[in-house]
Scaffold this motif. Structure first.
Motif, PDB file in Angstrom:
ATOM      1  N   GLU A 407       0.840  -1.209   0.000  1.00 46.49           N
ATOM      2  CA  GLU A 407       0.000   0.000   0.000  1.00 46.49           C
ATOM      3  C   GLU A 407       0.869   1.250   0.000  1.00 46.49           C
ATOM      4  O   GLU A 407       0.535   2.247  -0.654  1.00 46.49           O
ATOM      5  CB  GLU A 407      -0.914  -0.006   1.221  1.00 46.49           C
ATOM      6  CG  GLU A 407      -2.034  -1.027   1.163  1.00 46.49           C
ATOM      7  CD  GLU A 407      -2.958  -0.920   2.353  1.00 46.49           C
ATOM      8  OE1 GLU A 407      -2.926   0.132   3.052  1.00 46.49           O
ATOM      9  OE2 GLU A 407      -3.719  -1.876   2.611  1.00 46.49           O
ATOM     10  N   GLU A 411       0.660   4.209  -2.693  1.00 44.62           N
ATOM     11  CA  GLU A 411       0.344   5.569  -2.249  1.00 44.62           C
ATOM     12  C   GLU A 411       1.435   6.545  -2.667  1.00 44.62           C
ATOM     13  O   GLU A 411       1.150   7.663  -3.121  1.00 44.62           O
ATOM     14  CB  GLU A 411       0.160   5.596  -0.745  1.00 44.62           C
ATOM     15  CG  GLU A 411      -0.364   6.925  -0.206  1.00 44.62           C
ATOM     16  CD  GLU A 411      -0.729   6.852   1.257  1.00 44.62           C
ATOM     17  OE1 GLU A 411      -1.565   7.666   1.699  1.00 44.62           O
ATOM     18  OE2 GLU A 411      -0.205   5.969   1.969  1.00 44.62           O
ATOM     19  N   ARG A 423     -10.013   6.680  -0.066  1.00 44.92           N
ATOM     20  CA  ARG A 423      -9.922   5.310   0.436  1.00 44.92           C
ATOM     21  C   ARG A 423     -11.297   4.897   0.942  1.00 44.92           C
ATOM     22  O   ARG A 423     -11.601   5.001   2.134  1.00 44.92           O
ATOM     23  CB  ARG A 423      -8.869   5.211   1.534  1.00 44.92           C
ATOM     24  CG  ARG A 423      -8.588   3.789   1.990  1.00 44.92           C
ATOM     25  CD  ARG A 423      -7.352   3.726   2.861  1.00 44.92           C
ATOM     26  NE  ARG A 423      -7.045   2.366   3.216  1.00 44.92           N
ATOM     27  CZ  ARG A 423      -5.846   1.915   3.540  1.00 44.92           C
ATOM     28  NH1 ARG A 423      -4.817   2.760   3.559  1.00 44.92           N
ATOM     29  NH2 ARG A 423      -5.663   0.658   3.846  1.00 44.92           N
ATOM     30  N   GLY A 598      -5.149  -1.051  -5.222  1.00 42.06           N
ATOM     31  CA  GLY A 598      -5.143  -1.510  -3.840  1.00 42.06           C
ATOM     32  C   GLY A 598      -6.390  -1.010  -3.136  1.00 42.06           C
ATOM     33  O   GLY A 598      -7.508  -1.166  -3.638  1.00 42.06           O
TER      34      GLY A 598
END
Length: 607
Positions: A407, A411, A423, A598
């Motif tokens: 992640e 990001e 998110r 993700g």
């Protein structure tokens, strides 16, 4: 025991890591180099493998490679040429030239093919080329002389390629400290091994079909109790792979890459117009196949210069199905085996796979997910494993065998590219709502898929209600395709959508075979159904890819439709995306609506 498998270097080079018979990782060099169908040593993929798993040369017991040395391969080519000349001395090619002197009449018609305009239907050539095509296809002595000349050239070129790639392989293995660990294998045994050992069938008829490999272009073997015994070899130049490459090239597409376009085009016209003409290339009797004049490619160009692309393509597709099924059917009857496993570049042809499954007596089918030479790395590694220890066939849980990213890495990539991400608390539900709303959502999640198919982790999603999507989305992605996008379908609803799927469910997990569609599927998912009423599904199970399954499940709750469109996440003539940066680049270039990376969701500029 830890084995590094390397596929042939001539195209789509792929590596794998196999430990005690289990595939730990498998990845193609093209995904890292960003060169479609990358040829040459897999530097980047190998470095990725070593870095990810913290390996050195000392940690590798063997390196398995799916070709013999160049001199041995050349000897096999020359033996095949001698065999072919002896066969042709006992038969005649006059029937072919007679067929070409009396080609059937054809009345010009209008085709409505998304992505192919009427003026692109014909391969228009200058008069002098048309004249040469005519002479090479109708004069016996000239046509046979061309066959001999181009067979000689093929051997010279093929040997030069093998020598070049052998040098490259040895030099680079030395750099990694792996030269002394190299073990070479028969090419078609590697195809047999990847199909059999990942099938889960203790007993199976093993079929391989491709262009060329270690003197053969096909084979039949019996797999039983973890052992493989070849019972027939289809000697080169009897090559269904090259047969289909000929029509791909002659219709203006790139052989070895665009055969799928021919499969799509074939459904748009009547194959019987040219079937008898094209079928005259082959004799099939008692499990033996003879392909006449395979290196006189002007025969195919002559057809392409006189008939529309769909007319030619449909005949070649039907002949491919006819010959391969007659060949396989003979050995199925001889052995009585009810399970069939297949591998080799020819079985990238999903429609031909359907026909193989429909052979009377066949109850179950499995196609290795990386059926082309890219999968030979796995085959070589499994074959070597079987020689060193007991190895029984097993089912692959999945083929998410490439690199994955954290992640934090995702990001950071989004931030570097200036993208603002949210998110969502329930990302699958949010994505499903976007699909219902007619939005295109690209998905980047988990480990990358092994093989040519995007199976949910490097995928572009859309609802399946709009049949026009095949034209406008391909245009947006700068692609030219003539088959519909594939559907991803919830496993529990497979029989609601597809006919006669029982026995092929495992194969359908990997999008390797077509099925006739039910009325429900035709009505609810027209964007995924071809003009011949077939589709090439990926069956999605919750235990295999939970997050992808949840998206489709949420979509089903909203619409009553258990299928969505799944097409590979890439731009035209580029490999499927690998890294977060690849995904962001394709997302921007494709002007897609949303990117689900993700746990993150990014809105595109076009929304």
């Amino acid at each position: 025991m830890r084995i590094l498998g390397i596929s042939p270097l001539d195209k789509n080079t792929t590596i794998c890591l196999v430990e005690d018979g289990k595939i730990i990782a498998a990845m193609g060099e093209e995904r890292f180099s960003r060169q479609k169908m990358h040829s040459g040593f897999p530097h980047l993929a190998l470095q990725e493998l070593f870095t990810t798993y913290r390996l050195t040369a000392d940690d590798i017991d063997y390196v398995a490679y799916a070709f013999f040395d160049a001199d041995t391969e050349k000897q096999m080519m020359q033996q095949s040429q001698q065999w072919y000349q002896e066969k042709m001395s006992q038969t005649s090619s006059k029937e072919i030239f007679s067929k070409f002197r009396n080609l059937p009449a054809y009345r010009e018609k209008f085709f409505h093919i998304p992505g192919l305009s009427q003026d692109k239907l014909y391969m228009k050539k200058p008069w002098h080329m048309n004249l040469f095509y005519t002479l090479a296809s109708t004069l016996n002595f000239l046509g046979n002389a061309i066959q001999q000349r181009y067979f000689d050239l093929w051997i010279a070129d093929a040997f030069a390629d093998h020598a070049q790639y052998q040098t490259e392989l040895l030099q680079n293995l030395q750099k990694f400290g792996l030269t002394e660990k190299l073990v070479r294998f028969d090419h078609h045994l590697c195809h047999s091994a990847n199909a059999y050992y990942t099938s889960g069938f203790d007993e199976a008829l093993i079929v391989t079909l491709d262009g060329y490999g270690s003197g053969l272009a096909g084979s039949i073997a019996v797999g039983k109790n973890g052992k493989i015994e070849r019972i027939h070899g289809m000697r080169y130049p009897v090559s269904l792979g090259e047969f289909y490459e000929r029509v791909t090239s002659s219709l203006g597409f790139r052989p070895g890459r665009h055969e799928g376009k021919i499969v799509g085009l074939a459904a748009y016209d009547d194959p019987n117009i040219l079937f008898e003409t094209v079928r005259s290339f082959f004799e099939v009797k008692d499990g033996e196949v003879l392909y006449k004049l395979p290196h006189n490619f002007f025969l195919v160009r002559y057809l392409a210069s006189r008939y529309p692309k769909p007319t030619v393509g449909s005949a070649f597709q039907k002949v491919l199905e006819d010959v391969s099924c007659e060949y396989v059917s003979y050995y199925q009857k001889q052995t009585g085996l009810k399970n069939i496993v297949v591998s080799g570049g020819v079985v990238a042809n999903v429609k031909a796979n359907q026909r193989l499954f429909e052979i009377p007596g066949i109850e179950k089918i499995f196609i290795h997910p990386a059926m082309g030479d890219d999968g030979c790395c796995v085959g070589a590694a499994l074959l070597l494993t079987s020689q060193k220890q007991d190895l029984k066939p097993y089912e692959l849980k999945d083929v998410y065998l490439g690199p994955g990213y954290t992640e934090e890495e995702m990001e950071e990539a989004l931030k570097q590219e200036g993208l603002v991400a949210e998110r969502p608390e329930n990302l699958p539900k949010r994505v499903a709502e976007l699909l219902v709303d007619g939005k295109i959502v690209a998905r980047f999640n988990g480990r990358m898929e092994y093989g040519p198919r995007a199976l949910g982790n490097r995928t572009i999603m859309y609802h399946a209600k709009d049949p026009s999507v095949n034209l406008w989305l391909n245009t947006q992605l700068k692609r030219t395709e003539f088959m519909p996008f594939a559907p991803a379908t919830l496993y529990e609803h497979r029989e609601k959508c597809y006919k006669n799927i029982q026995g092929a469910e495992y194969a359908a997990n990997f999008m390797t075979i077509t099925f006739d569609c039910t009325d429900f599927m035709i009505k609810q998912c027209p964007a995924a159904v071809h003009v011949d009423k077939t589709a090439r599904p990926q069956l999605v199970r919750k235990e295999v890819n939970e997050s992808f399954y949840q998206i489709i499940e949420e979509y089903y709750k909203l619409t009553g439709n258990p299928s969505i469109i799944n097409t590979s996440f890439n731009m035209h003539e580029e490999p499927i995306v690998c890294t977060p940066f690849d995904a962001i680049r394709a997302f921007k270039l494709g002007h897609l609506h949303y990117l689900a990376m993700g746990p993150f969701l990014v809105k595109g500029e076009e929304v």
